[in-house]
Design a protein around this motif. Sequence first.
Motif, PDB file in Angstrom:
ATOM      1  N   CYS A  60      -1.080  -2.893  10.716  1.00 43.92           N
ATOM      2  CA  CYS A  60      -1.572  -4.255  10.456  1.00 43.92           C
ATOM      3  C   CYS A  60      -0.611  -5.274  11.054  1.00 43.92           C
ATOM      4  O   CYS A  60      -1.030  -6.255  11.667  1.00 43.92           O
ATOM      5  CB  CYS A  60      -1.756  -4.481   8.958  1.00 43.92           C
ATOM      6  SG  CYS A  60      -3.159  -3.595   8.246  1.00 43.92           S
ATOM      7  N   ARG A  61       0.700  -5.023  10.907  1.00 44.16           N
ATOM      8  CA  ARG A  61       1.701  -5.918  11.483  1.00 44.16           C
ATOM      9  C   ARG A  61       1.593  -5.908  13.015  1.00 44.16           C
ATOM     10  O   ARG A  61       1.574  -6.961  13.643  1.00 44.16           O
ATOM     11  CB  ARG A  61       3.098  -5.495  11.041  1.00 44.16           C
ATOM     12  CG  ARG A  61       4.197  -6.493  11.443  1.00 44.16           C
ATOM     13  CD  ARG A  61       5.583  -5.934  11.237  1.00 44.16           C
ATOM     14  NE  ARG A  61       5.915  -4.851  12.151  1.00 44.16           N
ATOM     15  CZ  ARG A  61       6.163  -5.007  13.461  1.00 44.16           C
ATOM     16  NH1 ARG A  61       6.117  -6.195  14.011  1.00 44.16           N
ATOM     17  NH2 ARG A  61       6.464  -3.962  14.208  1.00 44.16           N
ATOM     18  N   LEU A  62       1.516  -4.723  13.605  1.00 41.80           N
ATOM     19  CA  LEU A  62       1.392  -4.617  15.060  1.00 41.80           C
ATOM     20  C   LEU A  62       0.098  -5.258  15.567  1.00 41.80           C
ATOM     21  O   LEU A  62       0.090  -5.882  16.628  1.00 41.80           O
ATOM     22  CB  LEU A  62       1.411  -3.149  15.500  1.00 41.80           C
ATOM     23  CG  LEU A  62       2.748  -2.462  15.623  1.00 41.80           C
ATOM     24  CD1 LEU A  62       2.556  -0.989  15.941  1.00 41.80           C
ATOM     25  CD2 LEU A  62       3.595  -3.141  16.679  1.00 41.80           C
ATOM     26  N   ALA A  63      -0.976  -5.062  14.822  1.00 42.88           N
ATOM     27  CA  ALA A  63      -2.264  -5.635  15.231  1.00 42.88           C
ATOM     28  C   ALA A  63      -2.146  -7.142  15.396  1.00 42.88           C
ATOM     29  O   ALA A  63      -2.674  -7.722  16.348  1.00 42.88           O
ATOM     30  CB  ALA A  63      -3.355  -5.285  14.209  1.00 42.88           C
ATOM     31  N   ALA A  64      -1.423  -7.773  14.475  1.00 44.40           N
ATOM     32  CA  ALA A  64      -1.255  -9.229  14.536  1.00 44.40           C
ATOM     33  C   ALA A  64      -0.239  -9.643  15.596  1.00 44.40           C
ATOM     34  O   ALA A  64      -0.502 -10.537  16.395  1.00 44.40           O
ATOM     35  CB  ALA A  64      -0.823  -9.758  13.169  1.00 44.40           C
ATOM     36  N   THR A  65       0.920  -8.973  15.617  1.00 42.12           N
ATOM     37  CA  THR A  65       2.009  -9.432  16.473  1.00 42.12           C
ATOM     38  C   THR A  65       1.915  -8.940  17.909  1.00 42.12           C
ATOM     39  O   THR A  65       2.103  -9.713  18.840  1.00 42.12           O
ATOM     40  CB  THR A  65       3.369  -9.016  15.883  1.00 42.12           C
ATOM     41  OG1 THR A  65       3.417  -7.589  15.770  1.00 42.12           O
ATOM     42  CG2 THR A  65       3.596  -9.654  14.522  1.00 42.12           C
ATOM     43  N   ALA A  66       1.642  -7.660  18.102  1.00 39.83           N
ATOM     44  CA  ALA A  66       1.623  -7.100  19.458  1.00 39.83           C
ATOM     45  C   ALA A  66       0.269  -7.242  20.140  1.00 39.83           C
ATOM     46  O   ALA A  66       0.205  -7.387  21.355  1.00 39.83           O
ATOM     47  CB  ALA A  66       2.024  -5.618  19.415  1.00 39.83           C
ATOM     48  N   TYR A  67      -0.810  -7.206  19.355  1.00 38.70           N
ATOM     49  CA  TYR A  67      -2.141  -7.190  19.943  1.00 38.70           C
ATOM     50  C   TYR A  67      -2.944  -8.461  19.692  1.00 38.70           C
ATOM     51  O   TYR A  67      -4.065  -8.583  20.156  1.00 38.70           O
ATOM     52  CB  TYR A  67      -2.911  -5.957  19.467  1.00 38.70           C
ATOM     53  CG  TYR A  67      -2.163  -4.664  19.735  1.00 38.70           C
ATOM     54  CD1 TYR A  67      -1.653  -4.377  20.998  1.00 38.70           C
ATOM     55  CD2 TYR A  67      -1.931  -3.741  18.723  1.00 38.70           C
ATOM     56  CE1 TYR A  67      -0.951  -3.206  21.254  1.00 38.70           C
ATOM     57  CE2 TYR A  67      -1.238  -2.565  18.964  1.00 38.70           C
ATOM     58  CZ  TYR A  67      -0.752  -2.308  20.229  1.00 38.70           C
ATOM     59  OH  TYR A  67      -0.056  -1.144  20.476  1.00 38.70           O
ATOM     60  N   GLY A  68      -2.388  -9.401  18.922  1.00 38.31           N
ATOM     61  CA  GLY A  68      -3.040 -10.685  18.714  1.00 38.31           C
ATOM     62  C   GLY A  68      -4.337 -10.640  17.936  1.00 38.31           C
ATOM     63  O   GLY A  68      -5.188 -11.517  18.088  1.00 38.31           O
ATOM     64  N   LEU A  69      -4.493  -9.651  17.077  1.00 35.42           N
ATOM     65  CA  LEU A  69      -5.734  -9.527  16.299  1.00 35.42           C
ATOM     66  C   LEU A  69      -5.628 -10.319  14.994  1.00 35.42           C
ATOM     67  O   LEU A  69      -4.534 -10.525  14.468  1.00 35.42           O
ATOM     68  CB  LEU A  69      -6.026  -8.056  16.011  1.00 35.42           C
ATOM     69  CG  LEU A  69      -6.165  -7.163  17.244  1.00 35.42           C
ATOM     70  CD1 LEU A  69      -6.416  -5.715  16.829  1.00 35.42           C
ATOM     71  CD2 LEU A  69      -7.281  -7.655  18.152  1.00 35.42           C
ATOM     72  N   THR A  70      -6.764 -10.721  14.494  1.00 34.95           N
ATOM     73  CA  THR A  70      -6.792 -11.483  13.249  1.00 34.95           C
ATOM     74  C   THR A  70      -7.487 -10.748  12.110  1.00 34.95           C
ATOM     75  O   THR A  70      -7.357 -11.140  10.949  1.00 34.95           O
ATOM     76  CB  THR A  70      -7.500 -12.838  13.460  1.00 34.95           C
ATOM     77  OG1 THR A  70      -8.812 -12.593  13.966  1.00 34.95           O
ATOM     78  CG2 THR A  70      -6.714 -13.711  14.436  1.00 34.95           C
ATOM     79  N   SER A  71      -8.243  -9.695  12.417  1.00 34.77           N
ATOM     80  CA  SER A  71      -8.905  -8.930  11.364  1.00 34.77           C
ATOM     81  C   SER A  71      -9.111  -7.488  11.805  1.00 34.77           C
ATOM     82  O   SER A  71      -9.152  -7.187  12.998  1.00 34.77           O
ATOM     83  CB  SER A  71     -10.251  -9.557  10.996  1.00 34.77           C
ATOM     84  OG  SER A  71     -11.163  -9.452  12.069  1.00 34.77           O
ATOM     85  N   LEU A  72      -9.219  -6.624  10.807  1.00 30.86           N
ATOM     86  CA  LEU A  72      -9.495  -5.212  11.044  1.00 30.86           C
ATOM     87  C   LEU A  72     -10.608  -4.752  10.116  1.00 30.86           C
ATOM     88  O   LEU A  72     -10.750  -5.260   9.002  1.00 30.86           O
ATOM     89  CB  LEU A  72      -8.255  -4.358  10.772  1.00 30.86           C
ATOM     90  CG  LEU A  72      -7.038  -4.577  11.662  1.00 30.86           C
ATOM     91  CD1 LEU A  72      -5.870  -3.715  11.172  1.00 30.86           C
ATOM     92  CD2 LEU A  72      -7.372  -4.260  13.105  1.00 30.86           C
ATOM     93  N   VAL A  73     -11.371  -3.784  10.588  1.00 32.68           N
ATOM     94  CA  VAL A  73     -12.367  -3.125   9.750  1.00 32.68           C
ATOM     95  C   VAL A  73     -12.012  -1.641   9.707  1.00 32.68           C
ATOM     96  O   VAL A  73     -11.321  -1.125  10.595  1.00 32.68           O
ATOM     97  CB  VAL A  73     -13.810  -3.326  10.270  1.00 32.68           C
ATOM     98  CG1 VAL A  73     -14.205  -4.786  10.204  1.00 32.68           C
ATOM     99  CG2 VAL A  73     -13.965  -2.789  11.680  1.00 32.68           C
ATOM    100  N   ALA A  74     -12.458  -0.956   8.673  1.00 35.73           N
ATOM    101  CA  ALA A  74     -12.224   0.479   8.535  1.00 35.73           C
ATOM    102  C   ALA A  74     -13.363   1.067   7.723  1.00 35.73           C
ATOM    103  O   ALA A  74     -13.989   0.364   6.920  1.00 35.73           O
ATOM    104  CB  ALA A  74     -10.890   0.744   7.844  1.00 35.73           C
ATOM    105  N   VAL A  75     -13.639   2.338   7.932  1.00 38.09           N
ATOM    106  CA  VAL A  75     -14.656   3.039   7.140  1.00 38.09           C
ATOM    107  C   VAL A  75     -14.073   4.362   6.655  1.00 38.09           C
ATOM    108  O   VAL A  75     -13.198   4.944   7.295  1.00 38.09           O
ATOM    109  CB  VAL A  75     -15.957   3.298   7.938  1.00 38.09           C
ATOM    110  CG1 VAL A  75     -16.597   1.986   8.358  1.00 38.09           C
ATOM    111  CG2 VAL A  75     -15.712   4.194   9.140  1.00 38.09           C
ATOM    112  N   THR A  76     -14.566   4.806   5.519  1.00 39.57           N
ATOM    113  CA  THR A  76     -14.197   6.117   4.996  1.00 39.57           C
ATOM    114  C   THR A  76     -15.343   6.616   4.131  1.00 39.57           C
ATOM    115  O   THR A  76     -16.235   5.849   3.759  1.00 39.57           O
ATOM    116  CB  THR A  76     -12.876   6.067   4.202  1.00 39.57           C
ATOM    117  OG1 THR A  76     -12.464   7.408   3.920  1.00 39.57           O
ATOM    118  CG2 THR A  76     -13.003   5.261   2.926  1.00 39.57           C
ATOM    119  N   THR A  77     -15.329   7.900   3.830  1.00 35.97           N
ATOM    120  CA  THR A  77     -16.353   8.446   2.949  1.00 35.97           C
ATOM    121  C   THR A  77     -16.063   8.027   1.513  1.00 35.97           C
ATOM    122  O   THR A  77     -14.900   7.807   1.139  1.00 35.97           O
ATOM    123  CB  THR A  77     -16.401   9.983   3.046  1.00 35.97           C
ATOM    124  OG1 THR A  77     -15.109  10.510   2.782  1.00 35.97           O
ATOM    125  CG2 THR A  77     -16.883  10.432   4.419  1.00 35.97           C
TER     126      THR A  77
END
Length: 165
Positions: free
Chosen positions: A110-127
């Motif tokens: 989550c930290r990398l997504a924001a800092t290294a990749y410039g993302l603002t949100s994530l989605v995920a799925v599981t059973t």
Amino acid sequence: MPPTLERLRADHAEALLAFEHENRAYFARTVPDRGDEYFTPAGFAARHQALLAEQDAGVCHFHVVLDVEGRLVGRINLMDVEDGSAELGYRVGELASGKGVATAAVAEMCRLAATAYGLTSLVAVTTLDNAGSRTVLERNGFVTSGETTVGGRPGIRYRREHLGH
């Protein structure tokens, strides 16, 4: 000490195939099996090269999870990167499960997504029956956002906004 995430490289192939092979039956309990072709040397090599090409194109960001001794104990990925968002996927091997590795790896991603990749949100799925994965996501600030199907099984969709916080 938390696990280390390394961006997927060509030289991870051998350790990654061994990890997937060692954990195949364990993973098949909660996620769809990758199929026999995936585990052949040619099939795995082709898939690994395809992942690296997707990563080079910026469509996905793949990582391996290493323990304090540098052993590959999991993988964690951001897929379908678009419009500041991506889908989070992860798996931790049986020997590392239940030790906080997945929770720590997701926090770091989550930290990398924001800092290294410039993302603002994530989605995920599981059973629905994967209590461990649901706990990992909820501990990392993901909230449920609906029902889905995962490999033909009832599932749940999660979302996390505000990755930098």
